[in-house]
Design an enzyme around this catalytic site. Structure first.
Site, short mmCIF file in Angstrom:
data_model
loop_
_atom_site.label_atom_id
_atom_site.label_comp_id
_atom_site.label_asym_id
_atom_site.label_seq_id
_atom_site.Cartn_x
_atom_site.Cartn_y
_atom_site.Cartn_z
NE ARG B 98 5.87 9.64 -18.81
CZ ARG B 98 4.57 9.97 -18.82
NH1 ARG B 98 3.71 9.44 -17.97
NH2 ARG B 98 4.12 10.86 -19.67
CE LYS B 133 -8.22 -9.96 -4.15
NZ LYS B 133 -9.38 -10.58 -4.84
CE LYS B 165 -8.96 -13.67 2.53
NZ LYS B 165 -8.37 -12.83 1.46
CD GLU B 197 -12.80 -15.77 2.96
OE1 GLU B 197 -11.85 -14.96 2.91
OE2 GLU B 197 -12.88 -16.77 2.23
CG ASP B 219 -15.25 -14.99 -0.23
OD1 ASP B 219 -14.97 -13.91 -0.79
OD2 ASP B 219 -14.80 -16.09 -0.59
#
Lengths: 284, 284, 284, 284, 284, 284
Positions: B98, B133, B165, B197, B219
């Site tokens: 599994r 992510k 960012k 960004e 972005d």
């Protein structure tokens, strides 16, 4: 949920793989003394799960952060809803952000999909369960997300239930062998629940003759077969439907009289829910 | 891929959460001396990834198992194709099954989705990249799966690239601050690539004035804006498109002239590919 | 028994606490190239347990040692019987000796005491079980020793069975509360066996009314009370006797009709069996 | 005692093996917000040891618990005496209870047995010492329990003293070899105490001729032989009696003039002391 | 030297900090199947140490590498001498190279400097010892390097000897306190060697009156004072010179009659020896 | 600097190797309740580094200690200056002392030597960088010490930059191979900086033809060659001087026009700075 050291272990592993030798961007672009407040917003409708895990990520990175869960696991929220707030060192908040979001997006994805299956199954006594088809390392968190979405948990692992599957039967062919092994389990591990997987009604009938089997898993059967299995075994054992179940056919299967419907997709194919972190207040 | 001890660490964690105090079913239903051969089959068309990880799961549980990868990562296979074979103690094969499948189904899901994006983007010079992510703990494996599917890897973590960012900019408002920080990075960490960004064309123009910025992330811009950004910055910096990209709009975005298109869904929302383990030979 | 990484973990911990910065005596008094053969002898009559653990200690310290288990766990041996043989680097054998013996002496002590209880209980259908009163860190090994001695295993931990004890009942007074909580367990964790502790017959009668209770633990009751409990609950639930059981009263208790007799002393008060390591052949 | 990270390691291991994927009973039968006070009582007369370890178990599981040691290690208490109190989240107290008790019952068992040996030995200048025959993983705690019971500690491991035993001598036959090795120890590890095991008086005499031996262990000798050994070696070396010592013969052996009497049973065969946890106050 | 799991731990830590998420250069510039032979050469005259550690680095990264130590620790080699050879996967050799060299250069630096001190001290009965001023994490390896260079090891840590220093004396002023504490050590930890630090001759005289002190450390004294200390304490205790010792004054200090001369610089200020890895044979 | 769990890991390892089974001296010579204040003094002129690491050592051993950094990393202090103060349990301060000093002495040694190189290099635009020739396990701390001394950091490990060295080129001979591999890096790992090592000017010229090479390392070249390399490559790539650089020749090399001068000795051969801990106040 209480976190064990194994849970913190996984959180640390996740922070370590993201931060490595250091978060260069915050080291150079955020000052050591900067303070900030932040909140995490769901960007779409969702059943929330993983908020305590996300909170633990922030606290694990920096025990001085003050983190508050605003929406508890299981809450159904609209897009734009804040689910968690944090304040403290700006560097810590920004360094932990992505790992916290990565847990939250996946776990809420699972809770949301589970909720959809529970709704689709309807109110006919069959319980929606997860499987062991979880993300390696995240099982405990993902199983909590299934409960947050209204489902129940099948066994947590190989250690807390006996489930004899087709490959086991292939290795130990013959009902005599099966019966003997079940007898031994009952003697040496009397607390263990025993379930056996059946591919057809003949197997169901044979298993019903064996003392000690408490659940029969109906693997990839049609709803009609399931109804028949239930009819012949009712009251003697419980039945679990498994294999090929989706949002379209779950109601029919749930209506067959089975006790449990277990669905791998809950944990292996749930799309992520979109979350973002917003700074609400900053101070040097 | 070479496995580090941190990789084995995750595999051990995954085995531990599944096996816990022991696999009761194989302990009682499979004899200690039983031998078996097995193969893992893709049950649907897929770009394969994670075969070496799955092989490592078997070997980690039982170093005496002989495991062979039949389809290398990156192979495109039809349903029913064997991708991995193992033989040795039957107990070990069934206990590891599994966890091995859980890795394989997710990583192949990522490779397959990446391949779909690469195909959809078309042949216009823009490279499909992943993001941070990823699933907590699985980043290295998932980034290898993206490469197997034909994509490229954005930064592995916070440690191997500077990416400024919106939240960083919010904390350190003013171009003077930004310029000074970039200058310090170049002095103390001269090997680091620097990306910033931008949310709009004004920001793009401002960033083009700053020495040391090598990549500008566009972005959530519309394709038209991206084309304009590319027009004004061409040759000075590279451009990365990010945000809201899906299989439908990826071609248009890729055609805007950007160098990179980064897509979170590659790793956070890829549905699992179905694999199963089949015993091909058993012996007491 | 299959060893998990957690099991090796404990073995490593035990080696580490004994060896620390090095075995100075063998470093100076045994030459690096010396080879030896050795065997471990039981010095008194015993039910053997822990031989695989002892073997693992030797192999873990030095993977090149050739170790053979001569008497399998569960064997009843006379004093002077060899249970394990090892050969290879003399340094490794002598450095690992004490840790291997420390496991063996304790685990065989447990198996031997269990065997005495099983014999004393007689042949009346009641199964002798262990408890969670085990040595911290050694539970899995000690529970295997109980099986080697002819006993069975109660739950392994807090995770694989529900056991509602007096303190839980004190916190959640009232049968309505108890019933509601049991109902929730059955919905969210349908695989879990549910047992409740009773101190008197009134509690037994009340518990027999609640759906979902599968085992009632009779805590510190007299044999006469146990017989009465069995009389009223027979066929509805199973009964476990617990508390104050010793080699003298175990037969009477086992004869009361209960299904299980659980005994803490099996693991917390078993005297060690004496083992010693003898060098049988040495070569420079 | 100060706890090292290795000590916490063992405590975590013990908690992990008991709690695994979660304490289902408290999760369902105790509410998250319930508060409780509890005390741990000795159920029989005992020399207490392990109270700080038990306290650490509670704190390790839940740092918010307030835990107070009421009877310090070494205290002699009557049955019914409270040794430790805890208050805070009821769930935490009940989940940690068994692991805390498991440490306490064993360590107090060791302290109590040590005390009996010290009393039995009488006041004749011989010190009662433990051995390396300790429970794997618990050595440091068990050696502290021996001190709590009035005994002293022999070496902690293979790293802090040289002890040349029969098997070492067998490998390196000849006094010349022994002398040379001792000389090398003194040169390279001048801080190390050197002890050699003797099986008879001839060996004792030979060892007295070798420079650098500070202690001679008299292995399994009769008290008369020990007296003779002491007579010929007095003032040159110290003597340690070892092997086959019990509560009946310890006084005679201690009176032989030896400096130390070391006893494996202190740590390998001490019966557990019975402790229980009682809730004294509960609040929702 | 035998490697403990703690030693491998450090080696893994060192590999992990260098390799992190992967050795990109070898991944892209060396083919997976490339084979190579390599040897490590000392680039300058040196006393070699750390060869087994370097070998372990290669084997730890890739158990299939065949590694051979050509010059054992303690060998004095000229520049250009090969000390270690490895062959197998080229990727593995090149990825492990730097970590292996980093151990080797430091440990050989320590052995070489130790050798210089031993030579400089001359042949007057005083033994050159190291201190606890070692590199965090590398103590065991560094102490072995000191032995390779001809020195001896002072205590390995706080656990294997008592050394009462000025700060301890400051906290527990008064000889009565000191005497009482020493008495307790002798009772509870009879195997421990006891040393006390003296700053002047008055202290030396006072310490000579206390039973149980075996070594007196003469801290930062002039050679003349040391000679006087030796004169008054000869035969009663041993003396250790410490503080401010360098290659120029070591002979005079060693000639003062002290038994030991301990030198922090051996481990904290040894310049690295230059080593390089040379590929001797490559094959695709 | 933010500490990761891997950093604490190393600190724990260092404490563990020093403390082992316990600090016997403080256990017996310092009372459990004794309180103390202490300060750490530089004993010679130094650039301070490692103060936060030393502070973390104290806090890690005993979270209740109050520790204050008095001189921040990078401060230039005279002998006799206090750099850190601690107060709390005397036992904790004395037990942690040596490990804290061991970090401090090495890291300040590195910062001080770096500072000397920066001063010696003069003000000509070339940046002094470290290498990967660091102490195993201490890289992150040592690289921070280089920055404290005024230097910059070369790559942290094999994972954050591509650096093709002579051995890689030997394995993959031919510019075509090199070009193809560089092309693949740019496609799959577009964030990675690419540097190639050149031994002579012909190689420099060849590398200047290859797209994607951003830095050329000039290995062991004479200053004149370096000037020529700079002349032909100026504006196309950056240049790094490496090999055989010392305090005498660094100015000439830095003046050659190269962008970076990297020096292994900064981390592998810096002599320790002498620090000591002084108790300033004690109380029972």
């Amino acid at each position: 949920m209480n976190f064990s050291d194994e849970d913190f272990h996984l959180i640390d592993l996740a922070l370590r793989e993201d931060i490595g030798s250091g978060d260069i961007t915050t080291d150079y672009f955020i000052s050591e003394n900067d303070q900030a407040s932040a909140r995490i917003l769901a960007q779409e409708r969702a059943v929330v799960a993983g908020t305590e895990v996300a909170a633990a990520v922030f606290r694990r990175l920096d025990p001085d952060l003050r983190v508050e869960v605003v929406q508890k696991d299981g809450a159904i929220v609209a897009g734009g809803t804040a689910v968690l707030e944090a304040r403290g060192r700006a560097r810590s908040i920004l360094t932990a952000e992505r790992v916290a979001l990565n847990f939250l997006q996946r776990l809420s994805g699972i809770a949301t999909l589970t909720h959809q299956f529970v709704e689709a199954a309807g109110n006919n006594g069959a319980k929606i369960l997860d499987t062991r088809k979880t993300t390696p390392g995240l099982r405990k968190f993902e199983k909590a997300a299934v409960v947050a979405g209204g489902g129940g948990n099948h066994r947590f692992g190989l250690y807390d239930m006996v489930l004899v599957k087709d490959n086991h039967l292939l290795m130990r062919a013959g009902l005599a062998n099966l019966t003997a092994a079940i007898e031994r389990v009952r003697r040496e591990r009397p607390g263990m629940r025993i379930e056996v997987e059946a591919d057809n009604l003949d197997q169901v009938r044979a298993f019903l003759e064996i003392d000690g089997i408490e659940v029969i898993l109906l693997d990839n059967m049609r709803a009609a077969e399931m109804r028949e299995a239930v009819a012949i075994g009712k009251g003697k054992v419980k039945f679990e439907a498994s294999g090929g179940i989706n949002l379209k056919n779950v109601r029919q299967i749930a209506a067959s009289g089975v006790d449990f419907v277990s669905i791998g997709a809950l944990t292996h194919s749930a799309p992520a829910i979109d979350f973002s972190l917003e700074l609400t207040h900053v101070a040097a």
